[in-house]
Structure formats: structure tokens, C-alpha cells
Design an enzyme around this catalytic site. Structure first.
Site, mmCIF file in Angstrom:
data_model
loop_
_atom_site.group_PDB
_atom_site.id
_atom_site.type_symbol
_atom_site.label_atom_id
_atom_site.label_comp_id
_atom_site.label_asym_id
_atom_site.label_seq_id
_atom_site.Cartn_x
_atom_site.Cartn_y
_atom_site.Cartn_z
ATOM 1 N N GLU A 1 9.658 16.395 14.607
ATOM 2 C CA GLU A 1 10.054 16.179 13.217
ATOM 3 C C GLU A 1 9.211 17.078 12.312
ATOM 4 O OE1 GLU A 1 11.091 12.409 10.394
ATOM 5 O OE2 GLU A 1 9.161 12.346 11.425
ATOM 6 N N GLY B 1 2.952 4.683 13.530
ATOM 7 C CA GLY B 1 3.589 3.438 13.941
ATOM 8 C C GLY B 1 3.064 2.936 15.275
ATOM 9 N N GLU C 1 9.990 1.582 10.781
ATOM 10 C CA GLU C 1 11.012 2.615 10.569
ATOM 11 C C GLU C 1 10.278 3.935 10.620
ATOM 12 O OE1 GLU C 1 12.620 5.564 8.985
ATOM 13 O OE2 GLU C 1 12.788 4.469 7.095
ATOM 14 N N LYS D 1 0.847 -1.189 0.000
ATOM 15 C CA LYS D 1 0.000 0.000 0.000
ATOM 16 C C LYS D 1 0.882 1.239 0.000
ATOM 17 C CE LYS D 1 -1.875 2.839 2.795
ATOM 18 N NZ LYS D 1 -1.937 4.038 1.905
ATOM 19 N N CYS E 1 13.449 10.852 6.397
ATOM 20 C CA CYS E 1 13.359 10.397 7.788
ATOM 21 C C CYS E 1 14.654 10.668 8.548
ATOM 22 C CB CYS E 1 13.043 8.907 7.834
ATOM 23 S SG CYS E 1 11.479 8.439 7.072
#
Length: 477
Positions: A381, A231, A248, A173, A282
Site C-alpha cells: 500500500e 493493527g 479497518e 485519539k 484506504c
């Protein structure tokens, strides 16, 4: 190219008939309308993957033959590299030269794991007289690979290449913003000769498609790259069916510049660390941690470099700063910039949104100085071209500052002192540490995070081991 779901070796629409637009973030034009897969489509994709996994055509296939399929896919992708790169630039907004690198890295990943397919061996165990004991390495089963929009094809390859090499089957996906290269790769997988159901692609959003895939009892493993918040949600959902999970996740990576570094190289490296990929990386070196003795010199040079990175047409040869992926992401990044100003950080370069020919979602290369650990732009982030500069006085303070973030994905160290480099590399809490360089990757080098940056590894031997179960067999003598 086909813009339908790829399930069981066949392209087709979603059961509901619903579709959603894919936008070019540099021009704001609609590139395609792709299916919004619902639970019924997820059921079909997982069933196709399960049937293939259980069939002789896949389980009975010699490992070396699986490797040859991956090698053939790599060759086919390489012949269509320009087509894939242009499509990735259209849907993601990154400069074309970056997209070409992404496609080339995907080719390398496929070839690397093609070589692993027939080398997944167990061991014989010296347990003593009266028995013969050995282990087998077996594929986990059906893998749900859920990937983000920043490196659409490359990060997908980090999941599906080792999974297929291990003998698993895959339901991929892609992100709703960037599904087109995944659908185009379905054509490559089909042409390479993968049996129906070994590789499937379903498009859709997170709440509808992704959630149904995560909850599905027919999925044995979830391989996810994305935000830490998502996550965490995946971990909670996966617990109900005890799925294997590798994550990750996010990063707020420190890039540490010591006073004894080659400053010209460090400044150039710091630019690459945060502004490559528009900062939508990332592992981006989004915190520049500079020793006070060279702080002013480093910041001045870096700010000057940032001002030369003018947002431009991603297809123009000289463009080094493309469009961020969407209007929503542009607003998010600009919101963080305003937050940095409100909290007292000093804006020394950039800080504004931009357009090219009156269109697109661009953000200037932005540098903040005087950033303290408590500030939002030092903790969260941003996922955009925004750098937060922090200052330290000695090695211990620099390491402590670097490790203060809740993330631990990557870090950079710049110094001429080899002993210091090794000492700091061991002290930094991060899955990848670059010394006197930044943003280097290889299919053979494992990549993943500590702390809130997740667990498990992509790439390298560790990457394929995450798709294997170990079975112990005892034989009485």
C-alpha cells in the site's frame, strides 16, 4: 478554537506541559501547538469515560435522549460546516471541495446513528416450557477510537457516532498530523449537551499516547483505522486485557476493467478511484486490472487525464490534487515511485514531487504500466496518487490477479454484462465491491475488510453491533 485536551468536559493542557506542532502540508506553516498526552493524561481520560459510563447521567439516560444528543450534534456541525472544512483542508492538504464532502458525510453519520439509539432490541427465545428466556443488548463500555489522518473527522465519526448511540463512552485519539477537527468537534459535543466524560479527545503520537491507550486496562474496546502493521501491534497489545477490537486496515484494491465496459466511464472512474484524496484512501483503486483487448486504449486515456491533474493550492476552486499530508509521506510515496522504476514498471504519467509557490508536499498524479504481481508497487500500500496497471486475458485470470494481494478491503468492476458483474463480485475477496462506480459510501452501508485489511465493520447496522454485548436472561416459571 481550543487547542487543549478535552477530558471530562474540560479543556486543559497535558500533565507534562509538552506540545507538538501541527503543520499545513500545502504551505509548511505551523497551524497550532497541541498537547502531547502521556500516560497520566490517558489515565484521566479513561477514568472520566469510565465514571460517565457508570453514572446514572449516562447509563440511566433514555436511549431516545442519546439519539437526540447525536442529532443535536449533527445540527451544530452542519451550521459550522465551512469552518470545519477549511480547518481540515489546512491540516490535511486535501482540496476544500473534498473536505466539504467529508464534513457532510460526518453529519449524515451522526444523524443515521441518532436514529439507531432507541432501536437496539434483544429477542425472546422459544426454549420450551418451564422458562422464559430473552436477550438484552448492552453497551461494551469505554471505547478507545484511534483514527488516521486521511479523513480526520469523517473516520472519527464512523467510530464515535455508533459508540455513543450504543451507550458507550469514548476516548478519541486523532492522528498526530490532523488533530484539529477532533478538538473542534469537542466544542460541538459540549454544546450539544453530552455529559462530561461521554466524549473525550486526547492528542499525541502513537508510541506515547496511542500505546498507553491501547494498553489501558480501563478500556473495553479499541476501534482502529490505520495501517495493517499498526493493527497487528494493537491486536497483540489488546490480548493482554482481552479488549474487543475492530480493525479497518490497509488496502491494495483492484479496479477491474473488462473489454465490454463503458470505457469512458471506466477511465473516469479509475481516475476517481486512485486520485481522489491524493490516493490517501484506504480503499483507493490502486491496482487497475485491465483486459488486454482494451488495455492500450484505457491506459492512454487515463495517462492523459492524470497529466491534467496539476497539484495546486487546496483552497483554489479548480484544484483537484492537493498536498499529501506531510514531508514524511511525500518521501514515502516518492520512494515507491523510484522502486517501481527500478523493478521495471513503465512510468507513463507523473512520477515527481512538486511544490506550489515554492512550498508544500505535493506528488504528481502517477501511472505505471506493465506492472507484474511480484513488483513492490503491486503488493504494498503506497497511500498516495500512484496507480499500478496490470493486464489479464480472461475472466478467471482477472479474478485471480485481483485476489492475489494480501489485502481485501475493496474492489471495482467495470462491465456491461450484469451476470458477469454478479459472478465476479461474489468471487472477489473484498469487503466492498463497486460495480460501474467507485468510492461511494453511505452511513447505512457497512464498510470493512477481508484478509490483511482487518475485521469488523464500520457503518450500517453492523457498525453499531460492534459496540454491543449480548446478555441472555433465563427466568424460571
Amino acid at each position: 478554537m481550543r487547542t487543549d485536551l478535552f477530558i471530562g468536559g474540560t479543556f486543559g493542557p497535558a500533565a507534562s506541559g509538552r506540545r507538538f506542532p501541527v503543520e499545513n502540508p500545502a504551505t509548511e506553516e505551523c497551524l497550532a501547538m497541541v498537547p502531547l498526552a502521556g500516560p497520566e493524561d490517558v489515565d484521566r481520560a479513561v477514568a472520566a469515560a469510565r465514571a460517565c459510563f457508570a453514572s446514572d447521567v449516562w447509563r440511566g439516560l433514555e436511549p431516545r435522549r442519546r439519539g437526540l444528543l447525536l442529532a443535536r450534534a449533527a445540527d451544530l456541525l452542519e451550521t459550522r460546516a465551512e469552518e470545519f472544512a477549511r480547518l481540515e483542508t489546512q491540516e490535511n492538504g486535501k482540496p476544500l471541495f473534498e473536505s466539504k464532502i467529508d464534513v457532510a458525510m460526518t453529519v449524515d453519520t451522526l444523524r443515521y446513528y441518532a436514529g439507531w439509539a432507541d432501536k437496539l432490541t434483544g429477542a425472546t427465545l422459544p426454549t420450551g416450557a418451564g422458562s422464559f428466556v430473552y436477550t438484552l443488548k448492552e453497551p461494551v463500555g469505554v471505547v478507545a477510537a484511534i483514527v488516521p489522518w486521511n479523513f480526520p473527522l469523517n473516520l472519527a465519526g464512523w467510530k464515535f457516532a455508533p459508540a455513543l448511540a450504543a451507550g458507550c463512552t469514548v476516548v478519541l485519539k486523532p492522528a498526530s498530523e490532523t488533530p484539529l477537527t477532533a478538538l473542534l468537534f469537542a466544542e460541538v459535543a459540549e454544546a450539544a449537551g453530552f455529559p462530561a466524560g461521554a466524549f473525550n479527545v486526547i492528542t499525541g503520537d502513537g508510541p506515547t499516547t496511542g500505546a498507553a491507550l491501547v494498553r489501558h486496562p480501563g478500556v473495553d474496546k479499541i476501534a482502529f483505522t490505520g495501517s495493517t502493521a499498526v493493527g497487528q501491534g494493537i491486536m497483540r497489545e489488546a490480548a493482554a486485557t482481552l479488549k474487543r477490537v475492530t480493525l479497518e486496515l490497509g488496502g491494495k484494491s483492484p479496479n477491474i476493467v473488462f473489454a465490454d465496459a463503458d470505457l469512458a466511464a471506466a477511465v473516469k472512474g479509475a481516475q476517481n478511484a486512485i486520485f481522489y484524496g491524493k490516493g490517501e484512501v484506504c480503499a483507493a483503486g490502486s491496482r487497475l486490472v485491465v483486459e488486454r483487448a482494451v488495455h492500450d486504449q484505457v491506459v492512454e486515456q487515463l495517462a492523459a487525464r492524470a497529466r491534467t491533474l496539476v497539484p495546486g493550492d487546496p483552497f483554489a476552486k479548480g484544484t483537484r490534487l492537493g498536498a499529501v499530508v506531510s514531508r514524511k509521506q511525500q518521501q514515502t510515496v516518492l520512494g515507491y515511485i523510484e522502486q517501481g522504476k527500478r523493478e521495471g514498471a513503465a512510468l507513463v504519467a507523473g512520477g515527481h514531487g512538486a511544490t506550489v509557490n515554492g512550498k508544500g508536499y505535493f506528488v504528481e498524479a502517477t501511472v505505471f504500466d506493465g506492472v507484474t504481481p511480484e513488483m513492490t508497487i503491486a503488493r504494498e500500500e503506497i497511500f498516495g496518487p500512484v496507480l499500478a496497471v496490470q493486464t489479464f486475458d480472461d475472466l478467471e485470470e482477472g479474478v485471480a490477479l485481483a485476489n492475489r494481494a494480501r489485502y481485501g478491503l475493496a474492489a471495482g468492476i467495470w462491465t456491461r454484462d450484469v451476470a458477469k458483474a454478479h459472478r465476479v463480485a461474489r468471487a472477489i475477496q473484498a469487503g466492498t465491491v463497486w460495480v460501474n462506480t467507485y468510492n461511494l459510501y453511505d452511513a447505512g452501508a457497512p464498510f470493512g475488510g477481508y484478509k490483511a485489511s482487518g475485521f469488523g465493520r464500520d457503518l450500517g447496522r453492523e457498525g453499531i453491533e460492534g459496540y454491543l454485548e449480548t446478555k441472555t436472561v433465563w427466568v424460571g416459571l
